[in-house]
Design a protein around this motif. Structure first.
Motif, PDB file in Angstrom:
ATOM      1  N   ILE A   9       0.849  -1.281  -0.351  1.00 32.65           N
ATOM      2  CA  ILE A   9       0.027  -0.122   0.098  1.00 32.65           C
ATOM      3  C   ILE A   9       0.927   1.372   0.104  1.00 32.65           C
ATOM      4  CG2 ILE A   9      -1.592   1.540   1.449  1.00 32.65           C
ATOM      5  CD1 ILE A   9      -3.000  -1.183   2.413  1.00 32.65           C
ATOM      6  N   LYS A  10       1.802   1.179   0.740  1.00 28.65           N
ATOM      7  CA  LYS A  10       2.702   2.408   1.024  1.00 28.65           C
ATOM      8  C   LYS A  10       3.429   2.775  -0.286  1.00 28.65           C
ATOM      9  CE  LYS A  10       3.721   2.134   5.889  1.00 28.65           C
ATOM     10  NZ  LYS A  10       4.736   1.737   6.964  1.00 28.65           N
ATOM     11  N   LYS A  48     -13.159  -2.041  -0.336  1.00 32.65           N
ATOM     12  CA  LYS A  48     -12.562  -0.782  -0.185  1.00 32.65           C
ATOM     13  C   LYS A  48     -11.185  -1.182  -1.106  1.00 32.65           C
ATOM     14  CE  LYS A  48     -15.188   1.776   2.452  1.00 32.65           C
ATOM     15  NZ  LYS A  48     -15.680   2.960   1.980  1.00 32.65           N
ATOM     16  N   ALA A  49     -10.630  -2.282  -1.128  1.00 31.99           N
ATOM     17  CA  ALA A  49      -9.434  -2.556  -1.858  1.00 31.99           C
ATOM     18  C   ALA A  49      -9.568  -2.293  -3.231  1.00 31.99           C
ATOM     19  CB  ALA A  49      -9.149  -4.060  -1.574  1.00 31.99           C
ATOM     20  N   ILE A  50     -10.834  -2.482  -4.106  1.00 25.70           N
ATOM     21  CA  ILE A  50     -11.023  -2.394  -5.377  1.00 25.70           C
ATOM     22  C   ILE A  50     -10.865  -1.105  -5.553  1.00 25.70           C
ATOM     23  CG2 ILE A  50     -12.849  -2.660  -6.919  1.00 25.70           C
ATOM     24  CD1 ILE A  50     -13.609  -5.523  -5.817  1.00 25.70           C
ATOM     25  N   ILE A  51     -11.680  -0.278  -4.701  1.00 26.19           N
ATOM     26  CA  ILE A  51     -11.783   1.224  -4.840  1.00 26.19           C
ATOM     27  C   ILE A  51     -10.259   1.747  -4.742  1.00 26.19           C
ATOM     28  CG2 ILE A  51     -12.530   3.255  -4.055  1.00 26.19           C
ATOM     29  CD1 ILE A  51     -15.218   1.925  -2.947  1.00 26.19           C
ATOM     30  N   LEU A  60      -5.525  -5.724  -8.030  1.00 20.80           N
ATOM     31  CA  LEU A  60      -5.659  -6.460  -6.784  1.00 20.80           C
ATOM     32  C   LEU A  60      -4.396  -7.237  -6.437  1.00 20.80           C
ATOM     33  CD1 LEU A  60      -9.415  -7.347  -6.124  1.00 20.80           C
ATOM     34  CD2 LEU A  60      -8.171  -5.789  -4.912  1.00 20.80           C
ATOM     35  N   ASN A  61      -3.906  -7.866  -7.465  1.00 25.14           N
ATOM     36  CA  ASN A  61      -2.780  -8.981  -7.690  1.00 25.14           C
ATOM     37  C   ASN A  61      -1.293  -7.877  -7.092  1.00 25.14           C
ATOM     38  OD1 ASN A  61      -3.970 -11.184  -8.213  1.00 25.14           O
ATOM     39  ND2 ASN A  61      -3.596 -10.998 -10.527  1.00 25.14           N
ATOM     40  N   ILE A  66       0.779 -12.671  -1.740  1.00 30.42           N
ATOM     41  CA  ILE A  66       0.417 -13.876  -1.054  1.00 30.42           C
ATOM     42  C   ILE A  66       1.500 -14.864  -1.322  1.00 30.42           C
ATOM     43  CG2 ILE A  66      -1.154 -15.777  -0.900  1.00 30.42           C
ATOM     44  CD1 ILE A  66      -3.344 -14.274  -2.002  1.00 30.42           C
ATOM     45  N   THR A  67       1.920 -15.380   0.150  1.00 35.62           N
ATOM     46  CA  THR A  67       3.307 -16.420   0.114  1.00 35.62           C
ATOM     47  C   THR A  67       2.234 -17.513   0.552  1.00 35.62           C
ATOM     48  OG1 THR A  67       4.821 -14.521   0.438  1.00 35.62           O
ATOM     49  CG2 THR A  67       5.287 -16.700   0.973  1.00 35.62           C
ATOM     50  N   TRP A  68       2.456 -18.620  -0.070  1.00 33.96           N
ATOM     51  CA  TRP A  68       1.895 -19.908   0.286  1.00 33.96           C
ATOM     52  C   TRP A  68       3.320 -20.851   0.682  1.00 33.96           C
ATOM     53  CZ3 TRP A  68      -2.781 -20.682   0.199  1.00 33.96           C
ATOM     54  CH2 TRP A  68      -3.723 -19.884  -0.618  1.00 33.96           C
TER      55      TRP A  68
END
Length: 69
Positions: A9-10, A48-51, A60-61, A66-68
Protein backbone atom coordinates in the motif's frame (compact mmCIF):
# COMPACT_ATOMS: atom_id res chain seq x y z
CA UNK A 1 -0.11 -18.67 3.93
CA UNK A 2 0.95 -15.10 4.55
CA UNK A 3 -0.63 -12.04 2.97
CA UNK A 4 1.52 -8.93 2.68
CA UNK A 5 -0.32 -5.72 2.00
CA UNK A 6 1.10 -3.00 4.22
CA UNK A 7 4.35 -2.37 2.36
CA UNK A 8 2.51 -2.70 -0.94
CA UNK A 9 0.00 0.00 0.00
CA UNK A 10 2.71 2.47 0.96
CA UNK A 11 4.75 1.75 -2.17
CA UNK A 12 1.80 1.81 -4.58
CA UNK A 13 0.44 5.07 -3.16
CA UNK A 14 3.88 6.68 -3.47
CA UNK A 15 4.17 5.34 -7.03
CA UNK A 16 0.78 6.88 -7.91
CA UNK A 17 2.04 10.36 -7.02
CA UNK A 18 -0.73 10.89 -4.48
CA UNK A 19 -0.41 11.34 -0.74
CA UNK A 20 -2.17 9.07 1.74
CA UNK A 21 -4.39 12.02 2.65
CA UNK A 22 -5.40 12.55 -0.99
CA UNK A 23 -6.18 8.86 -1.43
CA UNK A 24 -8.23 8.83 1.79
CA UNK A 25 -10.23 11.86 0.62
CA UNK A 26 -10.93 10.25 -2.76
CA UNK A 27 -12.03 7.06 -0.99
CA UNK A 28 -14.17 9.00 1.48
CA UNK A 29 -12.44 7.39 4.45
CA UNK A 30 -10.40 8.91 7.24
CA UNK A 31 -6.64 9.26 6.81
CA UNK A 32 -6.35 7.18 10.01
CA UNK A 33 -8.21 4.31 8.37
CA UNK A 34 -5.83 4.33 5.41
CA UNK A 35 -2.88 4.59 7.79
CA UNK A 36 -4.14 1.51 9.66
CA UNK A 37 -4.07 -0.44 6.39
CA UNK A 38 -0.64 0.92 5.44
CA UNK A 39 0.78 0.04 8.86
CA UNK A 40 -0.71 -3.46 8.86
CA UNK A 41 -3.02 -2.86 11.82
CA UNK A 42 -6.07 -3.68 9.68
CA UNK A 43 -6.83 -5.06 6.23
CA UNK A 44 -9.23 -3.28 3.88
CA UNK A 45 -12.48 -5.01 3.00
CA UNK A 46 -12.47 -6.25 -0.59
CA UNK A 47 -14.83 -3.50 -1.75
CA UNK A 48 -12.49 -0.85 -0.31
CA UNK A 49 -9.45 -2.63 -1.78
CA UNK A 50 -11.04 -2.47 -5.24
CA UNK A 51 -11.71 1.27 -4.86
CA UNK A 52 -8.14 1.80 -3.62
CA UNK A 53 -6.76 -0.02 -6.66
CA UNK A 54 -8.81 2.10 -9.04
CA UNK A 55 -7.62 5.32 -7.41
CA UNK A 56 -3.93 4.44 -7.35
CA UNK A 57 -3.94 2.60 -10.67
CA UNK A 58 -3.03 -0.95 -9.72
CA UNK A 59 -4.56 -4.41 -9.69
CA UNK A 60 -5.62 -6.47 -6.69
CA UNK A 61 -2.70 -8.76 -7.52
CA UNK A 62 -0.36 -5.78 -7.14
CA UNK A 63 -1.95 -4.87 -3.81
CA UNK A 64 -2.03 -8.30 -2.21
CA UNK A 65 1.15 -10.33 -2.13
CA UNK A 66 0.39 -13.88 -1.07
CA UNK A 67 3.10 -16.29 0.02
CA UNK A 68 2.13 -19.95 0.25
CA UNK A 69 4.13 -22.20 2.55
Amino acid sequence: MEVTIKSNIKWLIAKSGLTQRQVAEKMKISPQQLNNWASGKEFPRIDKAIILCKIIGCSLNDLYEITWY
